[in-house]
Design a protein around this motif. Structure first.
Motif, PDB file in Angstrom:
ATOM      1  N   LEU A 143       6.041   0.439  -6.538  1.00  0.00           N
ATOM      2  CA  LEU A 143       5.928  -0.261  -5.257  1.00  0.00           C
ATOM      3  C   LEU A 143       4.467  -0.479  -4.867  1.00  0.00           C
ATOM      4  O   LEU A 143       4.101  -1.530  -4.335  1.00  0.00           O
ATOM      5  N   LYS A 144       3.630   0.515  -5.145  1.00  0.00           N
ATOM      6  CA  LYS A 144       2.199   0.345  -4.860  1.00  0.00           C
ATOM      7  C   LYS A 144       1.581  -0.716  -5.760  1.00  0.00           C
ATOM      8  O   LYS A 144       0.773  -1.537  -5.314  1.00  0.00           O
ATOM      9  N   ASN A 145       1.978  -0.704  -7.025  1.00  0.00           N
ATOM     10  CA  ASN A 145       1.427  -1.644  -7.998  1.00  0.00           C
ATOM     11  C   ASN A 145       1.868  -3.078  -7.722  1.00  0.00           C
ATOM     12  O   ASN A 145       1.176  -4.036  -8.081  1.00  0.00           O
ATOM     13  N   LEU A 146       3.025  -3.234  -7.071  1.00  0.00           N
ATOM     14  CA  LEU A 146       3.579  -4.562  -6.819  1.00  0.00           C
ATOM     15  C   LEU A 146       3.259  -5.084  -5.422  1.00  0.00           C
ATOM     16  O   LEU A 146       3.780  -6.120  -5.014  1.00  0.00           O
ATOM     17  N   THR A 147       2.414  -4.358  -4.698  1.00  0.00           N
ATOM     18  CA  THR A 147       2.021  -4.802  -3.360  1.00  0.00           C
ATOM     19  C   THR A 147       1.375  -6.186  -3.427  1.00  0.00           C
ATOM     20  O   THR A 147       0.512  -6.442  -4.262  1.00  0.00           O
ATOM     21  N   GLY A 148       1.811  -7.056  -2.562  1.00  0.00           N
ATOM     22  CA  GLY A 148       1.241  -8.399  -2.528  1.00  0.00           C
ATOM     23  C   GLY A 148       2.172  -9.472  -3.039  1.00  0.00           C
ATOM     24  O   GLY A 148       1.949 -10.655  -2.792  1.00  0.00           O
ATOM     25  N   CYS A 149       3.238  -9.059  -3.738  1.00  0.00           N
ATOM     26  CA  CYS A 149       4.211 -10.037  -4.225  1.00  0.00           C
ATOM     27  C   CYS A 149       5.235 -10.314  -3.120  1.00  0.00           C
ATOM     28  O   CYS A 149       5.883  -9.387  -2.620  1.00  0.00           O
ATOM     29  N   MET A 150       5.388 -11.566  -2.759  1.00  0.00           N
ATOM     30  CA  MET A 150       6.292 -11.953  -1.676  1.00  0.00           C
ATOM     31  C   MET A 150       7.734 -11.588  -1.988  1.00  0.00           C
ATOM     32  O   MET A 150       8.527 -11.322  -1.080  1.00  0.00           O
ATOM     33  N   ASN A 151       8.085 -11.547  -3.272  1.00  0.00           N
ATOM     34  CA  ASN A 151       9.482 -11.333  -3.656  1.00  0.00           C
ATOM     35  C   ASN A 151       9.793  -9.898  -4.080  1.00  0.00           C
ATOM     36  O   ASN A 151      10.792  -9.635  -4.744  1.00  0.00           O
ATOM     37  N   CYS A 172      14.758  -5.708   5.887  1.00  0.00           N
ATOM     38  CA  CYS A 172      15.281  -7.057   5.640  1.00  0.00           C
ATOM     39  C   CYS A 172      16.640  -7.236   6.314  1.00  0.00           C
ATOM     40  O   CYS A 172      17.305  -6.250   6.667  1.00  0.00           O
ATOM     41  N   ALA A 173      17.049  -8.488   6.468  1.00  0.00           N
ATOM     42  CA  ALA A 173      18.267  -8.800   7.214  1.00  0.00           C
ATOM     43  C   ALA A 173      19.525  -8.275   6.531  1.00  0.00           C
ATOM     44  O   ALA A 173      20.415  -7.712   7.174  1.00  0.00           O
ATOM     45  N   MET A 174      19.634  -8.459   5.234  1.00  0.00           N
ATOM     46  CA  MET A 174      20.818  -8.040   4.493  1.00  0.00           C
ATOM     47  C   MET A 174      20.502  -8.031   3.006  1.00  0.00           C
ATOM     48  O   MET A 174      19.443  -8.508   2.583  1.00  0.00           O
ATOM     49  N   ASP A 175      21.429  -7.500   2.213  1.00  0.00           N
ATOM     50  CA  ASP A 175      21.253  -7.589   0.768  1.00  0.00           C
ATOM     51  C   ASP A 175      22.140  -8.716   0.220  1.00  0.00           C
ATOM     52  O   ASP A 175      22.956  -9.294   0.945  1.00  0.00           O
ATOM     53  N   LEU A 176      21.945  -9.014  -1.056  1.00  0.00           N
ATOM     54  CA  LEU A 176      22.658 -10.142  -1.658  1.00  0.00           C
ATOM     55  C   LEU A 176      24.157  -9.886  -1.742  1.00  0.00           C
ATOM     56  O   LEU A 176      24.952 -10.828  -1.724  1.00  0.00           O
ATOM     57  N   LEU A 223      17.436  -9.933   1.362  1.00  0.00           N
ATOM     58  CA  LEU A 223      17.140 -11.254   1.915  1.00  0.00           C
ATOM     59  C   LEU A 223      16.447 -11.086   3.253  1.00  0.00           C
ATOM     60  O   LEU A 223      16.973 -10.445   4.170  1.00  0.00           O
ATOM     61  N   HIS A 224      15.248 -11.656   3.343  1.00  0.00           N
ATOM     62  CA  HIS A 224      14.457 -11.595   4.572  1.00  0.00           C
ATOM     63  C   HIS A 224      14.382 -12.981   5.183  1.00  0.00           C
ATOM     64  O   HIS A 224      14.104 -13.960   4.486  1.00  0.00           O
ATOM     65  N   MET A 225      14.653 -13.078   6.472  1.00  0.00           N
ATOM     66  CA  MET A 225      14.606 -14.366   7.153  1.00  0.00           C
ATOM     67  C   MET A 225      13.255 -14.539   7.841  1.00  0.00           C
ATOM     68  O   MET A 225      12.905 -13.766   8.743  1.00  0.00           O
ATOM     69  N   ASP A 226      12.502 -15.526   7.393  1.00  0.00           N
ATOM     70  CA  ASP A 226      11.170 -15.780   7.918  1.00  0.00           C
ATOM     71  C   ASP A 226      11.136 -17.145   8.615  1.00  0.00           C
ATOM     72  O   ASP A 226      11.652 -18.137   8.081  1.00  0.00           O
ATOM     73  N   LYS A 227      10.517 -17.202   9.795  1.00  0.00           N
ATOM     74  CA  LYS A 227      10.516 -18.454  10.573  1.00  0.00           C
ATOM     75  C   LYS A 227       9.699 -19.552   9.905  1.00  0.00           C
ATOM     76  O   LYS A 227       9.938 -20.743  10.139  1.00  0.00           O
ATOM     77  N   ASP A 228       8.732 -19.164   9.064  1.00  0.00           N
ATOM     78  CA  ASP A 228       7.893 -20.149   8.395  1.00  0.00           C
ATOM     79  C   ASP A 228       8.396 -20.517   7.000  1.00  0.00           C
ATOM     80  O   ASP A 228       8.304 -21.678   6.588  1.00  0.00           O
ATOM     81  N   HIS A 229       8.923 -19.514   6.273  1.00  0.00           N
ATOM     82  CA  HIS A 229       9.322 -19.744   4.879  1.00  0.00           C
ATOM     83  C   HIS A 229      10.834 -19.758   4.672  1.00  0.00           C
ATOM     84  O   HIS A 229      11.304 -19.917   3.548  1.00  0.00           O
ATOM     85  N   GLY A 230      11.595 -19.553   5.729  1.00  0.00           N
ATOM     86  CA  GLY A 230      13.048 -19.527   5.572  1.00  0.00           C
ATOM     87  C   GLY A 230      13.519 -18.238   4.926  1.00  0.00           C
ATOM     88  O   GLY A 230      13.004 -17.155   5.219  1.00  0.00           O
ATOM     89  N   MET A 231      14.495 -18.330   4.053  1.00  0.00           N
ATOM     90  CA  MET A 231      15.057 -17.148   3.384  1.00  0.00           C
ATOM     91  C   MET A 231      14.160 -16.724   2.219  1.00  0.00           C
ATOM     92  O   MET A 231      13.860 -17.514   1.328  1.00  0.00           O
ATOM     93  N   ILE A 232      13.738 -15.451   2.238  1.00  0.00           N
ATOM     94  CA  ILE A 232      12.881 -14.910   1.180  1.00  0.00           C
ATOM     95  C   ILE A 232      13.633 -13.797   0.469  1.00  0.00           C
ATOM     96  O   ILE A 232      14.128 -12.858   1.093  1.00  0.00           O
ATOM     97  N   VAL A 233      13.704 -13.904  -0.847  1.00  0.00           N
ATOM     98  CA  VAL A 233      14.342 -12.883  -1.682  1.00  0.00           C
ATOM     99  C   VAL A 233      13.337 -11.770  -1.960  1.00  0.00           C
ATOM    100  O   VAL A 233      12.189 -12.039  -2.316  1.00  0.00           O
ATOM    101  N   LYS A 234      13.778 -10.518  -1.812  1.00  0.00           N
ATOM    102  CA  LYS A 234      12.903  -9.376  -2.055  1.00  0.00           C
ATOM    103  C   LYS A 234      13.635  -8.335  -2.898  1.00  0.00           C
ATOM    104  O   LYS A 234      14.707  -7.876  -2.513  1.00  0.00           O
TER     105      LYS A 234
END
Length: 305
Positions: A143-151, A172-176, A223-234
Motif C-alpha cells: 500500500l505504501k509502494n502504490l501510493t499515488g495510483c488513482m486506482n 469508498c461508496a461500495m465494492d464491486l 468504487l469511489h464516487m468523485d464529483k470531478d471524475h465520476g466513478m473511480i475503481v480502487k
C-alpha cells in the motif's frame, strides 16, 4: 435385621468414601485445569509478544510495522485518535469498520462532518506465527509502494495497538460485489468497459512495481464516487500479495477465491506467473458482471468444486 442394618451402614460408608474421593479428584482436576489455563495464557502471551514485538523489531525484513503502543486508548469504539463506527465487512481474521478522527469538542455521532475512513482491524491473537505477520508487513509495504495510483485504495495510517493492528485507508461508496447485486440488470458493455479499463490500469501500476495481488475478486474492487471524475475503481486488500523481483515473476503456493483464482494455482505447485494469475482473475470478474447470475453460478462455479 441387625445384620441387614450393619450391611446398609457399611454400604453408606463406602458410598460416602467414594463421594469424598470423587469430590477430591474433582477439586484436583479443577486446580490442574486452572494451572494449565494459566500456563496456556502465559505461553500465548509470550508467543504474541515474540511475533508482534521481538521479531519485527529485530529483523531487517520488517520495516513497515510501527512500534506497539501499550498506552494507546483501545476500545470497541476507539483506537488512538480514531473513533470506530459501524462494521462494513468481515473476514476470517479481520473486520473492516468505518472510522473518523475523533474530536474532543464534538460528541460521537454517525453523522460526523469530518472525513470518514475505512479501518481494517486485525486481531493479534489470530496471528501467532512469523508467516502471518509477514503477510501484514507485505500488505502495508504494498500500500505504501502504490501510493499515488488513482486506482489503488489510498493508505492513510497504520496503528499498532495493544490488542489489534489497524490499517486505515480511504473510504469508498461500495465494492464491486454490491454494485453487481444492485445494478446487475442494467450493467452493459459500456459500464463493464469503465470498470475494466480502470481495474487494468490499477493492476498494470501494481505489476510495474513488481506487486501481484493474488486475490482479485469483486469484494476487493472498490468504487469511489468523485464529483470531478465520476466513478473511480480502487483495488484493495493486498493481504495475499507478493513482491516479485525482476528476475523471478513466479509465485508459489495456493491462494485466492473460488471462481476467480487461476487454474495454475492448483495445477502448478512448482510456481506460475503471478501476472497471468491476476489477469485470469480480471477476466473472471468481467465474466460475472456480464453473465446472468444463474449462468455464472451454475456453469462457471462448479469447475471450482
Amino acid at each position: 435385621m441387625i445384620v441387614s442394618a450393619v450391611m446398609n451402614s457399611r454400604r453408606k460408608e463406602k458410598l460416602s468414601d467414594r463421594m469424598r474421593e470423587l469430590e477430591r479428584r474433582h477439586l484436583d482436576l479443577v486446580q490442574d485445569y486452572a494451572l494449565l489455563s494459566e500456563k496456556y495464557a502465559y505461553t500465548k502471551a509470550c508467543a504474541l509478544k515474540s511475533v508482534w514485538e521481538f521479531i519485527p523489531f529485530n529483523c531487517q525484513n520488517f520495516s513497515n510495522i510501527p512500534l506497539p503502543n501499550s498506552e494507546l486508548p483501545e476500545t470497541s469504539t476507539c483506537i488512538g485518535k480514531y473513533a470506530i463506527m459501524d462494521v462494513m465487512g468481515s473476514g476470517q481474521y479481520s473486520i473492516v469498520k468505518r472510522c473518523v478522527i475523533s474530536n474532543e469538542k464534538q460528541a460521537y455521532s454517525s453523522t460526523f462532518a469530518e472525513t470518514q475512513f475505512a479501518v481494517k482491524v486485525i486481531r493479534k491473537e489470530s496471528f501467532r506465527s512469523v508467516e502471518s505477520i509477514q503477510r501484514i508487513e507485505k500488505e502495508v509495504a504494498a500500500l505504501k509502494n502504490l501510493t499515488g495510483c488513482m486506482n489503488v485504495v489510498c493508505l492513510k495510517d497504520v496503528v499498532n495497538g495493544p490488542k489489534a493492528f489497524y490499517i486505515v485507508t480511504e473510504l469508498c461508496a461500495m465494492d464491486l460485489y454490491d454494485f453487481n447485486e444492485k445494478f446487475k440488470y442494467v450493467i452493459d458493455d459500456n459500464a463493464l468497459a469503465v470498470v475494466l479499463r480502470q481495474l487494468i490500469n490499477g493492476m498494470e501500476y501494481c505489476w510495474s512495481k513488481g506487486i501481484v495481488h493474488r486475490d482479485l475478486k469483486p469484494e476487493n474492487v472498490l468504487l469511489h464516487m468523485d464529483k470531478d471524475h465520476g466513478m473511480i475503481v480502487k483495488i484493495c486488500d493486498f493481504g495475499l500479495c507478493e513482491q516479485l523481483s525482476p528476475a523471478d515473476t513466479q509465485v508459489k503456493g495456493f491462494c485466492g477465491s473460488p471462481g476467480f483464482f487461476a487454474p495454475e494455482a492448483l495445477l502448478k505447485q512448482e510456481g506460475f506467473c503471478g501476472v497471468r494469475g491476476d489477469t485470469f482473475s480480471i477476466g473472471s470478474i468481467a465474466l460475472e458482471m456480464l453473465l446472468p447470475p444463474q449462468y455464472f453460478g451454475k456453469q462457471w462455479m462448479p469447475g471450482y468444486a
